[in-house]
Design an enzyme around this catalytic site. Structure first.
Site, PDB file in Angstrom:
ATOM      1  N   GLY A   1       0.834  -1.193   0.000  1.00 53.56           N
ATOM      2  CA  GLY A   1       0.000   0.000   0.000  1.00 53.56           C
ATOM      3  C   GLY A   1       0.869   1.244   0.000  1.00 53.56           C
ATOM      4  O   GLY A   1       2.089   1.146   0.080  1.00 53.56           O
ATOM      5  N   LYS A   2       0.214   2.399  -0.069  1.00 51.29           N
ATOM      6  CA  LYS A   2       0.962   3.666  -0.137  1.00 51.29           C
ATOM      7  C   LYS A   2       1.936   3.811   1.025  1.00 51.29           C
ATOM      8  O   LYS A   2       3.018   4.336   0.879  1.00 51.29           O
ATOM      9  CB  LYS A   2      -0.015   4.842  -0.111  1.00 51.29           C
ATOM     10  CG  LYS A   2      -0.792   4.942  -1.410  1.00 51.29           C
ATOM     11  CD  LYS A   2      -0.804   6.358  -1.945  1.00 51.29           C
ATOM     12  CE  LYS A   2      -1.272   6.365  -3.395  1.00 51.29           C
ATOM     13  NZ  LYS A   2      -2.700   6.434  -3.575  1.00 51.29           N
ATOM     14  N   ARG A   3       1.486   3.329   2.200  1.00 48.07           N
ATOM     15  CA  ARG A   3       2.310   3.524   3.391  1.00 48.07           C
ATOM     16  C   ARG A   3       3.587   2.702   3.372  1.00 48.07           C
ATOM     17  O   ARG A   3       4.580   3.056   3.958  1.00 48.07           O
ATOM     18  CB  ARG A   3       1.513   3.157   4.638  1.00 48.07           C
ATOM     19  CG  ARG A   3       1.059   4.405   5.311  1.00 48.07           C
ATOM     20  CD  ARG A   3       0.604   4.126   6.680  1.00 48.07           C
ATOM     21  NE  ARG A   3      -0.777   4.580   6.762  1.00 48.07           N
ATOM     22  CZ  ARG A   3      -1.640   4.130   7.611  1.00 48.07           C
ATOM     23  NH1 ARG A   3      -1.309   3.169   8.437  1.00 48.07           N
ATOM     24  NH2 ARG A   3      -2.837   4.624   7.647  1.00 48.07           N
TER      25      ARG A   3
END
Ligand code: GLU
Length: 477
Positions: A246-248
């Site tokens: 994911g983006k994180r």
């Protein structure tokens, strides 16, 4: 033998992350490995999702990593244009062939009517299939209605280069939209027309397209074109390997990694090994090695873990392999403010020392600022160091004072003489290097890490070293 032709076909819907880039890289490597042609095509038929500037961004990323295309956007080629929004007439012509063959029809329903069919199916707990509602006498297609494919439901068995043998039943085949009422083709139609026209031999793409694959094969048959080889990429998973990246955890703009001090060649080598290896223990590959060794057959089926620590380690390896001149050029924007006015030859010496310790180019200020300006003492560096924390202030002071006295006596100031002096200090103080050297290192740099101690002290110069040791001793009193 037919020429291998692959393509990267991104949509301009936002920034490039490692997943997109990996698809492009694998397509590039597949072509280059076989002396084939790599094509860059822009799939911009979904005007609602378009993000301004993305096409430029995509090209910038590819250029930066050296993933050069032989044919496509900007460079042109025999199948231009390479931007789908400029190929609308081509899709219309192919659509007309399907209409003429009785394999496409105008969709007469309003979106509300289609929604009612959908709900009906839901209430009856069966899957919604548009083909169950095929109109008996569809209107002549005038471009104002969606144009649908008249499918021929049947089971399929096919070979995916990565996933192996795959099967599907007739229930997944449906009458999908070819051309929308806004005149643009769907991805489902446009990519098939383009891959056929551009003579693409290998289609390499993400898993999100796998469920539509049987529908694509159905359309290939209707168009009477030979289907290309398919290769479906495994997912990229987060560090723990328990969910999709994911983006994180790293699914960010690839250019951000460059801003954070990663080398383009690291990114290339790292992304290539997300789900691929050459069957040996080798972990670091140059672009040339990748071209020589890459094989779709060695792409793994299971998800590939995105390990940020491995990325950092790999970056350190690539930084170490650079010539000092090359490193100096690339690292220029990362020097700390304090180094701006320094002599180039002095900066080169500092850089030579720091090179082995750099994990990213962004580490440069933390590793080198104290070579250019007096550092601020940060006692927490001593107190958070397990071994040093155990010493009393008095013991620390004694060690620093002895170091000061011994180093002051040196008539020659170079790395060897300093090392000899430090070694005899170990004997006279009876301390371990982990204690004595760490304390001297911190007192003279006030940095969390630094190059090898004797080299650091040599370059700092005798006066500065003695001054800093004295100051540190005073501070601890
Ligand atoms: N335009 C599609 C995407 O960006 C490309 C998929 C494909 O390679 O066929 O996801």
């Amino acid at each position: 033998m037919t020429e291998i032709r692959t393509r990267f076909a991104p949509s301009p819907t936002g920034f490039m992350h490692v997943g997109n880039l990996r698809t492009g890289l694998f397509a590039y490597l597949t072509a280059k490995h076989a002396n084939g042609t790599f094509v860059l095509r822009l799939e911009d038929t979904d005007k609602n999702r378009e993000v301004e500037g993305s096409a430029e961004h995509i090209k910038e990323c590819l250029e930066l990593l050296g993933i050069t295309w032989d044919e496509g956007l900007d460079v042109g080629g025999a199948h231009a244009p390479y931007q789908q929004s400029q190929r609308l007439d081509i899709y219309k012509a192919w659509a007309q062939k399907l209409i003429d063959a009785g394999r496409a029809y105008a969709d007469p329903y309003t979106p509300e009517e289609v929604q009612t069919f959908r709900e009906q199916a839901q209430n009856e707990k069966r899957a919604f299939l548009y083909r169950n509602h095929r109109p008996e006498n569809p209107p002549i297609w005038d471009g104002s209605q969606p144009l649908r494919f008249k499918s021929d439901p049947k089971p399929y068995t096919w070979q995916d280069e990565v996933m192996g043998e795959l099967k599907s039943g007739p229930e997944v085949i449906d009458d999908f939209i070819l051309i929308k009422s806004d005149g643009y083709p769907t991805y489902n139609f446009a990519h098939i027309v383009d891959d056929a026209e551009m003579q693409i031999t290998h289609v390499i793409r993400g898993q999100e397209f796998l469920s539509s694959q049987p529908n694509y094969m159905n359309l290939y048959e209707a168009l009477e074109v030979e289907a290309p080889v398919f290769a479906t990429m495994p997912h990229i998973l987060n560090e723990n390997g328990n969910k999709k990246l994911g983006k994180r955890d790293g699914a960010k703009d690839v250019l951000d990694y460059v801003r954070e001090g990663f080398l383009p060649e690291t990114l290339l080598g790292f992304i290539a090994t997300l789900g691929w290896n050459d069957g040996t223990e080798q972990e670091v590959f140059t672009k040339q090695e990748l071209i020589e060794k890459f094989d779709l057959k060695r792409v793994q089926r299971s998800g590939a873990r995105f390990d940020e620590k491995r990325l950092l380690w790999m970056n350190g390896q690539f930084i170490r392999a650079l010539s000092i001149e090359d490193l100096a050029t690339r690292i220029e924007p990362f020097w700390p403010e304090a180094a701006r006015a320094a002599e180039p030859s002095y900066k080169a010496k500092v850089l030579t020392l720091a090179q082995d310790r750099l994990k990213t180019l962004l580490d440069l200020p933390a590793l080198t600022t104290y070579f250019f300006t007096e550092p601020d003492a940060d006692i927490s560096l001593i107190n958070t160091n397990k071994q040093l924390a155990r010493l009393t202030n008095e013991e620390r002071d004694t060690l620093l004072t002895s170091a000061h006295a011994a180093l002051r006596e040196l008539t020659e100031w170079n790395a060897d003489s300093i090392q000899e002096c430090l070694n005899s200090l170990l004997e006279t103080t009876g301390q371990k290097p982990g204690i004595l050297f760490s304390l001297i290192r911190i007192a003279t740099t006030w940095a969390p890490f630094s190059p090898q101690l004797n080299d650091t002290l040599e370059l700092l110069g005798k006066d500065r070293v003695l001054g800093r040791l004295q100051q540190a001793a005073d501070l601890l009193k």
